[in-house]
Design a protein around this motif. Structure first.
Motif, short mmCIF file in Angstrom:
data_model
loop_
_atom_site.label_atom_id
_atom_site.label_comp_id
_atom_site.label_asym_id
_atom_site.label_seq_id
_atom_site.Cartn_x
_atom_site.Cartn_y
_atom_site.Cartn_z
N UNK A 1 0.43 -1.25 0.24
CA UNK A 1 -0.05 -0.18 0.56
C UNK A 1 0.40 0.92 0.57
N UNK A 2 2.05 1.28 -0.48
CA UNK A 2 3.14 2.65 -0.30
C UNK A 2 3.84 2.53 0.54
N UNK A 3 4.01 1.75 1.65
CA UNK A 3 4.67 1.60 2.37
C UNK A 3 5.85 0.66 1.92
N UNK A 4 6.94 0.39 2.92
CA UNK A 4 7.94 -0.28 2.32
C UNK A 4 8.08 -0.81 3.99
N UNK A 5 8.07 -2.31 3.46
CA UNK A 5 8.47 -3.07 5.02
C UNK A 5 9.76 -3.46 5.04
N UNK A 6 10.26 -3.71 5.61
CA UNK A 6 11.96 -4.44 5.67
C UNK A 6 12.00 -5.15 6.96
N UNK A 7 12.52 -6.54 7.33
CA UNK A 7 12.51 -7.13 7.84
C UNK A 7 14.39 -7.55 8.20
N UNK A 8 14.71 -7.38 8.56
CA UNK A 8 16.01 -8.42 8.72
C UNK A 8 15.94 -9.12 10.54
N UNK A 9 17.37 -9.53 10.62
CA UNK A 9 17.57 -9.91 12.15
C UNK A 9 17.67 -9.28 12.83
N UNK A 10 17.61 -9.32 14.35
CA UNK A 10 17.77 -8.35 15.55
C UNK A 10 19.64 -7.99 15.49
N UNK A 11 20.19 -7.02 15.75
CA UNK A 11 21.50 -6.90 16.56
C UNK A 11 21.51 -7.54 17.69
N UNK A 12 20.83 -8.34 18.66
CA UNK A 12 21.09 -7.77 19.47
C UNK A 12 20.95 -9.46 19.92
N UNK A 13 21.98 -9.99 20.28
CA UNK A 13 22.46 -11.28 19.98
C UNK A 13 21.95 -12.47 20.82
N UNK B 1 7.36 5.54 5.37
CA UNK B 1 7.00 5.90 4.22
C UNK B 1 7.77 6.99 2.74
N UNK B 2 9.25 5.97 2.81
CA UNK B 2 9.15 6.74 1.66
C UNK B 2 11.36 6.59 2.27
N UNK B 3 11.16 8.50 3.52
CA UNK B 3 11.87 8.92 3.66
C UNK B 3 12.11 8.86 4.57
#
Length: 66
Positions: free
Chosen positions: A16-28, A39-41
């Motif tokens: 719906x025009x929004x970017x979703x990013x998923x990555x591993x948590x940096x917390x070990x 929403x872009x920026x």
């Protein structure tokens, strides 16, 4: 030392025009995945979840609530 057993993951989707990013948590020690909605920026939502599927669901639920 605690070992992070979550598979290395990078996920990106536009919803719906929004970017979703998923990555591993940096917390070990906690593990899991971090999701971010932009929403872009600007980052407008983020959170920590234990599965990629939960991250996608929570991000889409947030976008739907706007």
């Amino acid at each position: 030392m605690t070992e992070n057993t979550y598979p290395e993951t990078t996920y990106e989707e536009t919803y719906k025009g929004y970017a979703i990013f998923i990555e591993n948590s940096a917390d070990r020690y906690r593990g899991g995945y971090e999701y971010t909605v932009t929403d872009g920026d600007d980052e407008i939502e983020s959170g920590l979840v234990f599965t990629v599927e939960d991250g996608i669901s929570e991000a889409k639920a947030f976008i739907d609530s706007l």
